[in-house]
Design a protein around this motif. Structure first.
Motif, mmCIF file in Angstrom:
data_model
loop_
_atom_site.group_PDB
_atom_site.id
_atom_site.type_symbol
_atom_site.label_atom_id
_atom_site.label_comp_id
_atom_site.label_asym_id
_atom_site.label_seq_id
_atom_site.Cartn_x
_atom_site.Cartn_y
_atom_site.Cartn_z
ATOM 1 N N PHE A 179 0.810 -1.227 0.000
ATOM 2 C CA PHE A 179 0.000 0.000 0.000
ATOM 3 C C PHE A 179 0.837 1.268 0.000
ATOM 4 O O PHE A 179 0.383 2.335 0.446
ATOM 5 C CB PHE A 179 -0.981 -0.003 1.191
ATOM 6 N N GLU A 180 2.062 1.175 -0.513
ATOM 7 C CA GLU A 180 2.898 2.373 -0.589
ATOM 8 C C GLU A 180 2.358 3.391 -1.592
ATOM 9 O O GLU A 180 2.663 4.589 -1.499
ATOM 10 C CB GLU A 180 4.327 1.978 -0.966
ATOM 11 N N ASP A 181 1.555 2.907 -2.566
ATOM 12 C CA ASP A 181 0.986 3.840 -3.559
ATOM 13 C C ASP A 181 -0.251 4.554 -3.027
ATOM 14 O O ASP A 181 -0.859 5.380 -3.730
ATOM 15 C CB ASP A 181 0.641 3.093 -4.856
ATOM 16 N N GLY A 182 -0.637 4.247 -1.798
ATOM 17 C CA GLY A 182 -1.777 4.914 -1.189
ATOM 18 C C GLY A 182 -3.117 4.491 -1.746
ATOM 19 O O GLY A 182 -4.138 5.141 -1.461
ATOM 20 N N ASP A 183 -3.132 3.395 -2.492
ATOM 21 C CA ASP A 183 -4.373 3.011 -3.185
ATOM 22 C C ASP A 183 -4.534 1.497 -3.097
ATOM 23 O O ASP A 183 -3.568 0.755 -3.183
ATOM 24 C CB ASP A 183 -4.306 3.452 -4.664
ATOM 25 N N PHE A 184 -5.789 1.041 -2.901
ATOM 26 C CA PHE A 184 -6.042 -0.391 -2.925
ATOM 27 C C PHE A 184 -7.029 -0.773 -4.028
ATOM 28 O O PHE A 184 -7.578 -1.866 -4.030
ATOM 29 C CB PHE A 184 -6.559 -0.885 -1.557
ATOM 30 N N HIS A 185 -7.248 0.128 -4.981
ATOM 31 C CA HIS A 185 -8.202 -0.136 -6.053
ATOM 32 C C HIS A 185 -7.525 -0.666 -7.309
ATOM 33 O O HIS A 185 -8.210 -0.968 -8.300
ATOM 34 C CB HIS A 185 -8.995 1.136 -6.386
ATOM 35 N N SER A 186 -6.214 -0.775 -7.302
ATOM 36 C CA SER A 186 -5.513 -1.321 -8.464
ATOM 37 C C SER A 186 -4.189 -1.912 -8.027
ATOM 38 O O SER A 186 -3.598 -1.495 -7.037
ATOM 39 C CB SER A 186 -5.265 -0.216 -9.515
ATOM 40 N N ASP A 187 -3.757 -2.909 -8.789
ATOM 41 C CA ASP A 187 -2.419 -3.503 -8.660
ATOM 42 C C ASP A 187 -2.070 -3.908 -7.225
ATOM 43 O O ASP A 187 -1.094 -3.366 -6.673
ATOM 44 C CB ASP A 187 -1.358 -2.574 -9.225
#
Length: 837
Positions: free
Chosen positions: A14-22
């Motif tokens: 979750f380093e990208d701050g998002d859980f809706h992709s990849d």
């Protein structure tokens, strides 16, 4: 062993701050967020159950790794389910496996469950970690292609700690990985997730290796391998063969909890001293790697009684030993020339049992100390929680892993030197090759520290047991059961009869209740009728543990008769024993009957009422007294072999059967237990002892005749417990109207001719007498009696002393009896006697 890891199918930190992709996480996505710390967090607005799921098809040879924190004390209403394998994205409508983190109660640990059609069953309940309160762990779950599960955590050092394993292969496909949170209103934002990885694992292609074989019993082996084994193949007995003999085991199997070890069971015991070769083949690991045939060698040594010896005991640490820690201990010694593994050995002290757990090997000739000391000063030590040895007495038994006694010691503080009985000194065995850990084979340590733990004993010496055991007594328990008691533990050669009996009787069986038992119980046929005496003759088939054959003494048993007053008499009493010893009473059967000791009790005696008082418990030992037999009754005879060397072959009954016998004066009676009838009694005081004794401590009073008592002789160690008294009536030789025996006395208290017995043979018209002793110059030196009221038989004893209680000088003396009746004096009688050195 993990050899390599593939790329992950699920990997999200979750380093990208998002859980809706990849990867894409779907479900109740409005109730979750990635917080400022880069973690996935539940942010629900009300109590309820919420989930996020992501695609995953890996389940064979797969590991699931994820970090999870619950900032609360989990419960059935506040918990998380991690669906490792699921066939639908919605956990309410899926089958598969989930890891439950939280439950009712206070013993929460992770638990893996299988769910199918709404039915849930446990697969693995972990032993840890403890999650009953707020927690944060990096969890790891591994499943191989066969359905074997491993669960645990990865610690702060990156090391995997396995907490549980199990097997379940009912569900072999998956489509989803799911986090499911159940919370009350107070915990809607207290679930956190991070560092999620789901990936294949590749195990090494190396087959298992057989590392070592350990003898675990007389017919049992444990084989250790380099890795966990496939259980089905490991349980096939055909995969193992023992040479010589090409012996196939009757049982084989992986040890639960130690899947890298196999236990083998054989139908026959191994041969003592034989070297064996164990062939192992066709075993595999869970990955299917099959090992080539291998051979392991071992030599079997039979564990026998005495292989390990209880060699030293520290029981009383008050005062603290001079140079040792303040801990009680029991030392054992390997008396063999080969190593012995102590795992699962037991040390029993009375009713308490201490189990040895761990791979402790004691080499031949080495010592090992068992104690409660967490920081021993020596290397050969086993921490034994709570080990305690009673100060006064106890039975100590060392048992093998199979529960068979290996050695025992009956510890008594009286075995110590008298100067060391108060504590601070250990009791050591003299000769470790002598199995008999009592008598002259034990003594107080002479090491200045107070003992010699984990080292050779300070009193070590060659002291073999060369003395034959002997029978102390025998009794008829029932009409067809005989109990024979010995002076030491004995053993009977298997399938052999230890006794020969007169025809028409024969022995059907012989039994010992325990190896340290002093008794052999015999079943005889036919039953013995009343009035008949059965004689038993010991054979060479009964020995002590040193191999000494039983002494060839005949033993008799019969039904006992009811005793009457005077049948059994009190023949000797010790009422002021030395420190470390006990009061004793000796009984003598002067009747023509067979009498059972269990007919009696001891008691005090009230001289005013002439009745027994303070009656003790029944002497509940069925010892038979045949005519002319002696028996000793005391609390214990340990130490007697040193104190009374002549009391080796006595009949002794041990127990608290005597009343309190004060050191200055008292009374003792023998009563029939059923009706309290006084069979015999005696009164005593310390002034009855020989007047020139330095001390009467440890000196018994012996019966010379009815109402006449004398100190036991010095040459008889001041006591003759259980055998003929040193002081007794001699044969009387006529010398006029005064009969004297012996003619020469030597009053040195050596037990031989210390006193003279004087018998007055009076004319019919004589009623009373005075008795005097005169020296050769005509001076009266002693008044033995004045105004004696005469009976048919009048016996008086002179101990060679004058009126001042001093021993007279050697020489000739005259005994004068002055007779009279109510009408006046009658002619006197005289007799001579000599006093020697």
């Amino acid at each position: 062993m993990l050899a390599g890891i593939s790329s992950a199918q699920v990997c999200d930190n979750f380093e990208d701050g998002d859980f809706h992709s990849d990867p894409l996480w779907e479900g109740d996505d409005s109730q979750f967020c990635v917080n400022d710390e880069g973690m996935l967090q539940l942010i629900a607005n009300a109590e309820g159950t919420y989930f996020l799921s992501t695609r995953n098809t890996l389940c064979d040879s797969t590991e699931w790794v994820f970090w999870l924190r619950e900032n609360f004390s989990p419960s059935a209403n506040n918990c998380c389910r991690v669906w490792l394998m699921a066939d639908h994205s919605d956990p309410d409508n899926t089958d598969g496996y989930f890891l439950q983190l939280g439950e009712s109660g206070s013993e929460d640990v992770p638990e893996l469950f299988f769910s199918e059609n709404g039915e849930v069953s446990s697969v693995v309940r972990c032993t840890g970690p403890d999650i009953h309160s707020s927690f944060a762990f990096m969890f790891r779950v591994v499943r191989d292609k066969y359905g074997f599960w491993s669960l645990g955590v990865i610690n702060d050092n990156g090391i995997y700690e396995e907490m549980g394993t199990g097997f379940h292969d009912q569900f072999s496909q998956t489509s989803w990985f799911i986090f499911q949170c159940k919370c009350t209103s107070s915990n809607t934002d207290n679930f956190f997730f991070d560092d999620i990885v789901v990936r294949n694992t590749y195990y090494d292609k190396e087959p298992p290796e057989a590392w070592e074989v350990t003898v675990a019993g007389s017919n049992k082996l444990i084989v250790k391998f380099s890795e966990r084994l496939e259980a089905v193949g490991a349980s096939q007995t055909i995969n193992y063969s023992l040479t010589p003999g090409e012996i196939i085991p009757v049982g084989a199997g992986v040890i639960p909890g130690n899947e890298d070890q196999v236990q083998l069971l054989f139908s026959e015991s191994f041969d003592d001293g034989c070297e064996y070769s164990l062939r192992i083949e066709n075993l595999g690991d869970p990955a299917g790697n099959i090992m080539e045939p291998v051979f392991l060698w071992f030599k079997y040594h039979e564990l026998k009684v005495g292989s390990i010896i209880i060699s030293e005991v520290m029981a009383d640490i008050n005062p603290v030993p001079h140079g040792l820690p303040p801990y009680e201990y029991v030392e054992i010694c390997n008396a063999t020339d080969f190593s012995i593994n102590l795992n699962h050995f037991q040390l029993r002290i009375n009713s308490r049992e201490y189990l040895i757990t761990g791979d402790y090997n004691i080499q031949g000739g080495d010592y090992m100390v068992l104690s409660d000391n967490p920081e021993p000063l020596w290397d050969n030590a086993i921490l034994t929680d709570g080990l305690s040895v009673p100060n006064s007495s106890c039975m100590i038994v060392l048992c093998s892993a199979e529960g068979e006694p290996v050695h025992w010691m009956r510890y008594e503080e009286s075995l110590h030197d008298s100067s060391k009985e108060d504590g601070g000194w250990s009791l050591e065995v003299v000769d470790i090759t002598n199995i008999n850990a009592c008598g002259n084979n034990v003594c107080s340590s002479v090491d200045a520290r107070g003992g010699t733990p984990a080292a050779q004993n300070s009193i070590a010496a060659i002291n073999p047991d060369l003395v034959s055991p002997f029978i102390t007594h025998a009794s008829l328990i029932t009409e067809d059961t005989v109990r024979v008691s010995f002076n030491e533990p004995v053993r009977v050669i298997e399938n052999e009869m230890p006794f020969i009996v007169d025809k028409p009787y024969f022995i059907e069986s012989a039994e010992l209740s325990s190896p340290w038992d002093f008794n052999v119980t015999l079943s005889i046929y036919p039953a013995l009728p009343a009035g008949e005496i059965l004689k038993l003759f010991p054979t060479e088939k009964i020995t002590d543990y040193a191999g000494n054959m039983c002494r060839n003494d005949t033993v008799k048993v019969a039904f006992a008769e009811m005793p009457q007053s005077g049948d059994v008499i009190i023949n000797e009493v010790l009422f002021n024993p030395e420190e470390g010893f006990y009061d004793y009473a000796e009984l003598y059967n002067q009747s023509g009957k067979v009498v059972s000791l269990s007919s009696f009790s001891f008691a005090g005696y009230d001289t005013l009422t002439c009745e027994a008082c303070d009656i003790q418990d029944i002497i509940d030992v069925p010892v038979l007294l045949f005519p002319g037999d002696y028996v000793l009754v005391t609390r214990d005879t340990l130490g007697f072999s040193k104190r009374y060397p002549s009391a080796k072959n006595i009949c002794a009954v041990l127990g608290d059967f005597l009343p309190l016998l004060p050191n200055d004066e008292g009374a003792l009676s023998l009563v029939t237990f059923n009706d309290g009838q006084v069979v015999d009694f005696m009164t005593y005081n310390s002034s009855m002892h020989y007047p020139v004794l330095y001390s009467d401590e440890g000196v018994s009073l012996e019966r010379v005749d009815a109402g006449i008592w004398h100190s036991s002789g010095e040459l008889n160690d001041f006591g003759t417990p259980g055998y003929k008294n040193s002081q007794s009536l001699r044969s009387i030789e006529s010398q006029g109207e005064i009969l004297v025996s012996p003619k020469v006395i030597t009053p040195d208290n050596d037990g031989r001719d210390d006193v003279a017995t004087i018998k007055l043979q009076c004319p019919d018209d004589v009623e009373s007498a005075d008795l005097f002793i005169f020296d050769q110059y005509g001076y009266r030196i002693r008044v033995l009696s004045e105004n004696i009221f005469l009976s048919d038989e009048n016996i008086i004893v002179w101990d060679g002393t004058n009126e001042k209680g001093k021993i007279v000088s050697p020489g000739y003396y005259v005994i004068v009896a002055s007779y009279r009746n109510r009408f006046g004096l009658k002619p006197a009688a005289k007799a001579s006697i000599a006093v020697g050195l």
